[in-house]
Scaffold this motif. Structure first.
Motif, PDB file in Angstrom:
ATOM      1  N   LEU A  99       0.820  -1.224   0.000  1.00  0.00           N
ATOM      2  CA  LEU A  99       0.000   0.000   0.000  1.00  0.00           C
ATOM      3  C   LEU A  99       0.847   1.263   0.000  1.00  0.00           C
ATOM      4  O   LEU A  99       0.566   2.224  -0.712  1.00  0.00           O
ATOM      5  N   ARG A 136     -10.729   7.176   0.148  1.00  0.00           N
ATOM      6  CA  ARG A 136      -9.967   6.057  -0.447  1.00  0.00           C
ATOM      7  C   ARG A 136      -9.259   5.254   0.639  1.00  0.00           C
ATOM      8  O   ARG A 136      -9.240   4.029   0.614  1.00  0.00           O
ATOM      9  N   SER A 193     -10.098   1.461   1.504  1.00  0.00           N
ATOM     10  CA  SER A 193      -8.985   0.500   1.378  1.00  0.00           C
ATOM     11  C   SER A 193      -8.852  -0.323   2.653  1.00  0.00           C
ATOM     12  O   SER A 193      -8.777  -1.550   2.613  1.00  0.00           O
ATOM     13  N   MET A 222     -11.795  -2.749   3.053  1.00  0.00           N
ATOM     14  CA  MET A 222     -11.749  -3.889   2.134  1.00  0.00           C
ATOM     15  C   MET A 222     -10.746  -4.928   2.641  1.00  0.00           C
ATOM     16  O   MET A 222     -11.035  -6.115   2.707  1.00  0.00           O
ATOM     17  N   PRO A 274     -14.685   1.737  -5.097  1.00  0.00           N
ATOM     18  CA  PRO A 274     -13.688   0.686  -4.863  1.00  0.00           C
ATOM     19  C   PRO A 274     -14.299  -0.681  -4.596  1.00  0.00           C
ATOM     20  O   PRO A 274     -13.756  -1.695  -5.032  1.00  0.00           O
ATOM     21  N   ILE A 308     -13.408  -4.076  -6.722  1.00  0.00           N
ATOM     22  CA  ILE A 308     -12.881  -5.318  -6.133  1.00  0.00           C
ATOM     23  C   ILE A 308     -13.809  -6.489  -6.483  1.00  0.00           C
ATOM     24  O   ILE A 308     -13.354  -7.592  -6.787  1.00  0.00           O
ATOM     25  N   THR A 368      -6.724  -9.190  -2.435  1.00  0.00           N
ATOM     26  CA  THR A 368      -7.456  -7.940  -2.187  1.00  0.00           C
ATOM     27  C   THR A 368      -6.516  -6.780  -1.910  1.00  0.00           C
ATOM     28  O   THR A 368      -6.700  -5.687  -2.439  1.00  0.00           O
ATOM     29  N   TRP A 394      -5.026  -5.722  -5.247  1.00  0.00           N
ATOM     30  CA  TRP A 394      -6.005  -4.990  -6.045  1.00  0.00           C
ATOM     31  C   TRP A 394      -6.178  -3.561  -5.506  1.00  0.00           C
ATOM     32  O   TRP A 394      -6.213  -2.601  -6.277  1.00  0.00           O
ATOM     33  N   ILE A 395      -6.253  -3.434  -4.192  1.00  0.00           N
ATOM     34  CA  ILE A 395      -6.461  -2.116  -3.576  1.00  0.00           C
ATOM     35  C   ILE A 395      -5.255  -1.209  -3.830  1.00  0.00           C
ATOM     36  O   ILE A 395      -5.395  -0.030  -4.173  1.00  0.00           O
ATOM     37  N   TRP A 397      -5.365  -0.219  -7.448  1.00  0.00           N
ATOM     38  CA  TRP A 397      -6.486   0.703  -7.665  1.00  0.00           C
ATOM     39  C   TRP A 397      -6.120   2.107  -7.196  1.00  0.00           C
ATOM     40  O   TRP A 397      -6.302   3.091  -7.922  1.00  0.00           O
ATOM     41  N   ASN A 398      -5.529   2.204  -6.000  1.00  0.00           N
ATOM     42  CA  ASN A 398      -5.088   3.515  -5.496  1.00  0.00           C
ATOM     43  C   ASN A 398      -4.056   4.124  -6.426  1.00  0.00           C
ATOM     44  O   ASN A 398      -4.104   5.314  -6.733  1.00  0.00           O
TER      45      ASN A 398
END
Ligand code: SDX
Length: 438
Positions: free
Chosen positions: A99, A166, A170, A173, A257, A261, A398, A401-402, A405-406
């Motif tokens: 992250l 976000r 995040s 999730m 988001p 996901i 996950t 993906w997060i 995505w960010n």
């Protein structure tokens, strides 16, 4: 977004042999790995599209998260080799790394773990949401539905242009996906949901929610918790694979988001992707005995037979998938710790691997075991049913993906993904009224 994208001092010249026109295309270099030909102006300058179904030679984005060298069998998360992370870290440390780009110090790790822990519970209405599914629903169908529905319950973290939204989405999730997954399993077997226990670590808590019951205390085996943590690390991210690309494409339209996901979970479900771990176990059961391996390897090599050796081959790795090596080692450790000395499926898998990697068909095509080849055997040893294998992959992925995505949302050059096509259908033709159709 980052300073790695450097326009190199050379270009590629594209010559149109019909007209003799030449076009200079800039070449961009990253920090490591293949350079790219920047074709963003190609259609405007030449009227031509590029053509690359399956994106075998296409970089869809610039990223600083995960690097894969398929020829050398190298996988790096933010520059750190997966082998080191799998041995020396836990999933929370690796999640923080994916992250935020750096491994956390002790204080950062403690705060991150606290914040994730205190987001693991689901809105009670979400728990009711499961009631609409048939008990025999595939858990991945439930995962798609429940995760996709989260935006109907958490209205305060949907504004993708608000950094705080976000962050909350995040954390929610990453924190809730084990709870959602465990509830999907409990619902399928007709047992009551086990709520998260804030006194347990991430993987420990996940196993507790999967296997505890209200009827008695349940002590999570430290060995199994460590094995689960390592499996989550190995599956956490993997560059621009199908499901990650799905998350990015969904996110490029501005979708929330949770919806992105859910799209990633749907894509991961396919047997060519994350569904392969379930398919490997089903394949091993179908092969049944070492004496049948030759017949099935023959089927896998037959271009007219749709059967493929599940858990073998990879779009990027043309060498051993480094995760498969760690997974195989973990497999032996878990079975030994559990006192399982004669797991026939492991024997069968190892014999199948031995035969396949020496067979010319697989050698010529550089087909090696991938991350899914051994994972199912570990899951089975832990007591996870086959239908839950891909769910565990989704739990692990996950955070990847997060993170991706960010990165996509924060990329100032980001725009909606909208590929074009090579059209081979009918050119314009006149309409035919019903009475004149043959
Ligand atoms: C994951 O992308 C990622 O990073 C994914 C992943 C991640 O972490 O996100 O790593 C996770 O999805 C791992 C892959 C799991 N899937 C499987 O194990 C399913 C079995 N593998 C195949 O379906 C296949 O290898 C793919 C889908 C993984 C890759 O397919 P490609 O890159 O499109 O390769 P291809 O289908 O063009 O195959 C090239 C050749 C073909 O033969 P020829 O046409 O050249 O004669 O190799 C053959 C294929 O028929 N081949 C296989 C095979 N995989 C490829 N033949 C038999 N068995 C196989 N498993």
């Amino acid at each position: 977004m980052n300073d790695h994208n450097t326009t190199t001092n050379h270009t590629m010249t594209l010559t149109n042999n019909e007209t003799g026109e030449a076009f200079e295309l800039p070449v961009l270099g990253g920090s490591v790995g293949p350079k790219v030909i920047d074709v963003r102006r190609l259609y405007g300058d030449t009227g031509y599209f590029t053509y690359d179904p399956g994106f075998t030679s296409t970089a869809s984005c610039e990223s600083t998260i995960t690097y894969i060298d398929g020829d050398e069998g190298i996988l790096l998360y933010r520059g750190y080799p997966i082998e080191d992370l799998a041995v020396h870290c836990d999933h929370m440390e690796v999640s923080y790394l994916l992250l935020f780009g750096e491994l956390p110090n002790a204080e950062q790790k403690a705060k991150f773990e606290h914040d994730i822990t205190y987001h693991t519970m689901l809105h009670e209405q979400v728990n009711q949401f499961y009631r609409g599914f048939r008990r025999d629903s595939h858990p991945m169908a439930i995962m798609c539905g429940v995760v996709g529905a989260l935006s109907a319950f958490y209205h305060d973290s949907l504004d993708i242009n608000d950094p705080w939204h976000r962050t909350v989405a995040s954390y929610r999730m990453i924190a809730k996906i084990p709870t959602i997954a465990a509830h999907a399993y409990k619902y399928a077997i007709g047992q009551p949901f086990i709520y998260p226990d804030n006194g347990l670590k991430y993987s420990e808590n996940f196993l507790h929610m999967l296997f505890a019951t209200p009827a008695e205390d349940y002590e999570v085996s430290p060995t199994l918790a460590r094995a689960m943590d390592r499996i989550l690390i190995l599956h956490a991210d993997h560059e621009q694979n199908a499901s990650t690309s799905t998350v990015r494409l969904a996110g490029s339209s501005g979708a929330n988001p949770f919806a992105c996901i859910a799209a990633g979970i749907a894509s991961l479900w396919g047997p060519a992707h994350g569904g392969a771990n379930e398919a490997v176990l089903n394949m091993l059961h179908e092969i049944g005995d070492k004496s049948n391996i030759t017949e099935y390897v023959k089927k896998a090599k037959d271009p007219d037979d749709p059967f493929r050796l599940m858990g073998f081959g990879h779009r990027v790795y043309k060498n051993f998938d480094p995760r498969a090596r760690v997974m195989q080692q973990t497999c032996h450790e878990v079975l030994e710790e559990l006192g399982i000395t004669d797991e026939p499926l492991l024997e069968l898998a190892m014999e199948l691997e031995k035969i396949a990697v020496e067979d010319d068909y697989f050698v010529e095509r550089k087909l090696y075991p991938n991350v899914d080849f051994y994972s199912g055997i570990i899951f089975k040893a832990i007591g996870i049913p086959t239908t839950m294998f891909t769910v565990l992959f989704a739990v692990a992925r996950t955070v990847g993906w997060i993170a991706q995505w960010n990165e996509m949302v924060e990329d100032p050059s980001q725009k909606i993904g909208r590929p074009r096509q090579l059209f081979t259908g009918p050119p314009r033709r006149d309409f035919v009224t019903l009475d004149k159709r043959g």
